[in-house]
Each structure stands twice: as structure tokens, then as C-alpha cells.
Design a protein around this motif. Structure first.
Motif, PDB file in Angstrom:
ATOM      1  N   UNK A   1       0.822  -1.209   0.000  1.00 56.88           N
ATOM      2  CA  UNK A   1       0.000   0.000   0.000  1.00 56.88           C
ATOM      3  C   UNK A   1       0.857   1.259   0.000  1.00 56.88           C
ATOM      4  N   UNK A   2       2.070   1.177   0.591  1.00 56.09           N
ATOM      5  CA  UNK A   2       2.951   2.346   0.619  1.00 56.09           C
ATOM      6  C   UNK A   2       3.527   2.661  -0.763  1.00 56.09           C
ATOM      7  N   UNK A   3       3.419   1.717  -1.706  1.00 55.71           N
ATOM      8  CA  UNK A   3       3.933   1.916  -3.061  1.00 55.71           C
ATOM      9  C   UNK A   3       2.878   2.494  -3.998  1.00 55.71           C
ATOM     10  N   UNK A   4       1.633   2.594  -3.509  1.00 58.19           N
ATOM     11  CA  UNK A   4       0.505   2.976  -4.353  1.00 58.19           C
ATOM     12  C   UNK A   4       0.066   4.400  -4.052  1.00 58.19           C
ATOM     13  N   UNK A   5       0.062   5.236  -5.095  1.00 59.05           N
ATOM     14  CA  UNK A   5      -0.453   6.588  -4.941  1.00 59.05           C
ATOM     15  C   UNK A   5      -1.980   6.581  -4.986  1.00 59.05           C
ATOM     16  N   UNK A   6      -2.536   5.845  -5.934  1.00 58.32           N
ATOM     17  CA  UNK A   6      -3.982   5.719  -6.012  1.00 58.32           C
ATOM     18  C   UNK A   6      -4.351   4.456  -6.780  1.00 58.32           C
ATOM     19  N   UNK A   7      -5.518   3.914  -6.483  1.00 58.06           N
ATOM     20  CA  UNK A   7      -6.032   2.693  -7.085  1.00 58.06           C
ATOM     21  C   UNK A   7      -7.500   2.943  -7.397  1.00 58.06           C
ATOM     22  N   UNK A   8      -7.920   2.725  -8.652  1.00 61.10           N
ATOM     23  CA  UNK A   8      -9.253   3.161  -9.052  1.00 61.10           C
ATOM     24  C   UNK A   8      -9.732   2.379 -10.270  1.00 61.10           C
ATOM     25  N   UNK A   9     -11.041   2.443 -10.501  1.00 58.77           N
ATOM     26  CA  UNK A   9     -11.608   1.893 -11.727  1.00 58.77           C
ATOM     27  C   UNK A   9     -11.411   2.895 -12.862  1.00 58.77           C
ATOM     28  N   UNK A  10     -11.141   2.393 -14.058  1.00 58.41           N
ATOM     29  CA  UNK A  10     -11.000   3.266 -15.220  1.00 58.41           C
ATOM     30  C   UNK A  10     -11.654   2.582 -16.411  1.00 58.41           C
ATOM     31  N   UNK A  11     -12.235   3.396 -17.292  1.00 59.01           N
ATOM     32  CA  UNK A  11     -12.876   2.881 -18.494  1.00 59.01           C
ATOM     33  C   UNK A  11     -11.830   2.445 -19.509  1.00 59.01           C
ATOM     34  N   UNK A  12     -11.997   1.262 -20.070  1.00 62.32           N
ATOM     35  CA  UNK A  12     -11.003   0.696 -20.990  1.00 62.32           C
ATOM     36  C   UNK A  12     -10.803   1.561 -22.220  1.00 62.32           C
ATOM     37  N   UNK A  13     -11.871   2.114 -22.764  1.00 62.67           N
ATOM     38  CA  UNK A  13     -11.751   2.939 -23.967  1.00 62.67           C
ATOM     39  C   UNK A  13     -10.936   4.190 -23.694  1.00 62.67           C
ATOM     40  N   UNK A  14     -11.127   4.802 -22.512  1.00 66.62           N
ATOM     41  CA  UNK A  14     -10.369   5.999 -22.164  1.00 66.62           C
ATOM     42  C   UNK A  14      -8.883   5.689 -22.054  1.00 66.62           C
ATOM     43  N   UNK A  15      -8.555   4.546 -21.470  1.00 64.44           N
ATOM     44  CA  UNK A  15      -7.155   4.172 -21.317  1.00 64.44           C
ATOM     45  C   UNK A  15      -6.517   3.927 -22.671  1.00 64.44           C
ATOM     46  N   UNK A  16      -7.232   3.229 -23.551  1.00 61.93           N
ATOM     47  CA  UNK A  16      -6.684   2.935 -24.870  1.00 61.93           C
ATOM     48  C   UNK A  16      -6.471   4.196 -25.693  1.00 61.93           C
ATOM     49  N   UNK A  17      -7.338   5.183 -25.504  1.00 65.60           N
ATOM     50  CA  UNK A  17      -7.207   6.423 -26.265  1.00 65.60           C
ATOM     51  C   UNK A  17      -6.063   7.283 -25.761  1.00 65.60           C
ATOM     52  N   UNK A  18      -5.931   7.415 -24.448  1.00 67.55           N
ATOM     53  CA  UNK A  18      -4.922   8.313 -23.914  1.00 67.55           C
ATOM     54  C   UNK A  18      -4.727   8.064 -22.428  1.00 67.55           C
ATOM     55  N   UNK A  19      -3.670   7.336 -22.080  1.00 64.08           N
ATOM     56  CA  UNK A  19      -3.414   7.055 -20.670  1.00 64.08           C
ATOM     57  C   UNK A  19      -3.122   8.313 -19.873  1.00 64.08           C
ATOM     58  N   UNK A  20      -2.556   9.324 -20.530  1.00 66.93           N
ATOM     59  CA  UNK A  20      -2.218  10.543 -19.813  1.00 66.93           C
ATOM     60  C   UNK A  20      -3.438  11.425 -19.543  1.00 66.93           C
ATOM     61  N   UNK A  21      -4.636  10.992 -20.010  1.00 70.15           N
ATOM     62  CA  UNK A  21      -5.838  11.779 -19.750  1.00 70.15           C
ATOM     63  C   UNK A  21      -6.220  11.751 -18.278  1.00 70.15           C
ATOM     64  N   UNK A  22      -5.793  10.730 -17.561  1.00 68.70           N
ATOM     65  CA  UNK A  22      -6.068  10.625 -16.124  1.00 68.70           C
ATOM     66  C   UNK A  22      -4.900  11.244 -15.357  1.00 68.70           C
ATOM     67  N   UNK A  23      -5.208  12.210 -14.491  1.00 70.60           N
ATOM     68  CA  UNK A  23      -4.167  12.941 -13.778  1.00 70.60           C
ATOM     69  C   UNK A  23      -4.467  13.009 -12.292  1.00 70.60           C
ATOM     70  N   UNK A  24      -3.410  13.032 -11.484  1.00 69.17           N
ATOM     71  CA  UNK A  24      -3.587  13.383 -10.078  1.00 69.17           C
ATOM     72  C   UNK A  24      -3.798  14.896 -10.005  1.00 69.17           C
TER      73      UNK A  24
END
Length: 258
Positions: free
Chosen positions: A70-93
Motif C-alpha cells: 500500500x505504501x507503493x501505491x499513490x492511487x487505485x481506481x476503476x478506469x474505463x477501458x476505452x479511455x485508457x486505450x485512447x490516452x493514458x495521460x488523460x487521467x491525472x492526479x
């Protein structure tokens, strides 16, 4: 379809994540429910994950096989597959989003969250870390501050990349009598692309941003703040089949001369 994604403290992106309880006898079924993964992290110091792995710019790294705590993880979340395939950098802290929108830190965005400015689907929280997207930031805060001073590149630029890719691939199959003319056309197209990216590099060297926007909707798709981010953006051309590897190397070498 949704899956679990992890942003590590080193800003690596893991997706789609499968977790395994290796301390259970004969356990071979991956855990893909986020509540079960969180529960397992609370019970074990570290658990075993298998996942595709990317850097924060969306560049693919070696697949991940190993233990994460858990100390190695900044965040853990559900994400839509299409969004990830289009642009992984679209998700930001929030800290990443603050940098791109020109805020000193993430406190301005946190206050907007507290005041209910974001829709529920536009933000996610895992522990103390919040994440958001370009679409959400633009809806809440509008255009990036001083956008008129930044370089805007519209995504129809990608169609020129793909045209060059197809023409380069076809080159070796052309008859001799048309090959020379074809090569001249390729170089003209390549020089147009290089000119745009030279302008991008000069813009960043002057301390301004490069903003990639959708031609159709005028929405922000990506913000490039540093030379490193621009180089990674260009390196991805060949991986996305927008440019041959040979042409990609040529472009990077030409930009190094600036």
C-alpha cells in the motif's frame, strides 16, 4: 468495460491490474474487484500483481509481475477501458492537473471539489489521492491560463502523420519511374510535420506550453510542459503506427539539432 488501474508513487500506470492472494492454498483466480483488492492490501503487507505497465506519458513499459504494498501505491481506481486505450495521460492526479493549468498546487482544485464543482464521474478518490481528467478540468476551470500565449496543435495533425506513414510504407513497392516523385512528396510532408514540432520545441524552451486539442470539439486532449514530455509524445508516433520507426528516429535526430 472497466478495470482496475494503479498509479504508483513513481507515477507508473498499471492497467488492467490483476491481484493474487499467494498465501492462500491453490489460489489461481485473479482478484479484479477493487474492494477485494483494498481488503487484501489491508490484510497483507504486500500482494502480487500482474499488469500492463506504462509511464505517466502513456509510453508502454515492460509488463509488471511482482509484489506491491500500500505504501507503493499513490492511487487505485476503476478506469474505463476505452479511455485508457485512447490516452493514458488523460487521467491525472490533482498535482499533475494543477501544473498543467498553472496553479501553484492542488489546493485550488481541492476547494472546487469541496464546493461540488465537479460531477461525481469527473473525480475519483483513493485514500488521500484524488484524480481527474482533462475534460473535467476544462469544464470546471475553463481554458488554461494565458492560453493565447501557448502553442495549440489540433489533432488533425495526426492525419498528416498517418499519410506520411502510409506513403513511407508504400515506397519500396513503387515502380522506378514514380518512386522519385513519391520520395519528393514524402519529404515535403515530413518537413511540414517537422516544422510544427520545431515550433513546439521552441515554445517549450521559452517556458510556454504546447496544448493538443480536438479539432472537432476544441477540447484539450493533452498538455505538454517539458522537453521530455514532447520527446515522449513524438516517440509514441511509431508505436501508434503514425510513423515508421526509421522516420521517427530521423525526426528525433533533427529536433536534437535545435
Amino acid at each position: 468495460m472497466s478495470g482496475i488501474s494503479i498509479i504508483t508513487v513513481e507515477n507508473r500506470r498499471l492497467y488492467p491490474v490483476k491481484a493474487y492472494d499467494t498465501e492462500e492454498n491453490n489460489e489461481i483466480t485473479p482478484i479484479i474487484d477493487i474492494d477485494s483488492v483494498n481488503d487484501l492490501l489491508n490484510r497483507r503487507k504486500k500482494i502480487f500483481f500482474i499488469s500492463n505497465q506504462y509511464d505517466q506519458y502513456g509510453r508502454e513499459l515492460d509488463n509488471f509481475y511482482g509484489y506491491i504494498g500500500s505504501e507503493d501505491i499513490k492511487t487505485l481506481f476503476y478506469v474505463n477501458e476505452d479511455e485508457v486505450n485512447n490516452n493514458l495521460s488523460a487521467v491525472m492526479t490533482l498535482s499533475e492537473a494543477a501544473k498543467k493549468w498553472g496553479f501553484s498546487d492542488g489546493s485550488t482544485i481541492r476547494k472546487a471539489i469541496e464546493r461540488g464543482k465537479f460531477e461525481k464521474h469527473e473525480i475519483k478518490q483513493a485514500g488521500d489521492i484524488w484524480i481527474t481528467t482533462y475534460d473535467a478540468m476544462e469544464r470546471v476551470f475553463g481554458k488554461i491560463k494565458n492560453e493565447e500565449n501557448e502553442l495549440i496543435i489540433y489533432d488533425d495533425f495526426e492525419s498528416n502523420l498517418y499519410r506520411l506513414f502510409l506513403k513511407d510504407v508504400q515506397r519500396d513497392y513503387l515502380r522506378e519511374n514514380v518512386r522519385e516523385r513519391h520520395l519528393k512528396e514524402n519529404e515535403l510532408l515530413y518537413n511540414d510535420i517537422k516544422t510544427i514540432l520545431k515550433s513546439a520545441l521552441v515554445t517549450i524552451k521559452k517556458g510556454n506550453k504546447v496544448i493538443i486539442k480536438s479539432k472537432r470539439s476544441n477540447k484539450t486532449k493533452q498538455v505538454i510542459n517539458t522537453e521530455r514530455e514532447l520527446i515522449v509524445f513524438i516517440e509514441l508516433f511509431s508505436r501508434r503506427n503514425f510513423m515508421t520507426e526509421q522516420r521517427n528516429k530521423q525526426l528525433l535526430e533533427d529536433l536534437k539539432k535545435i
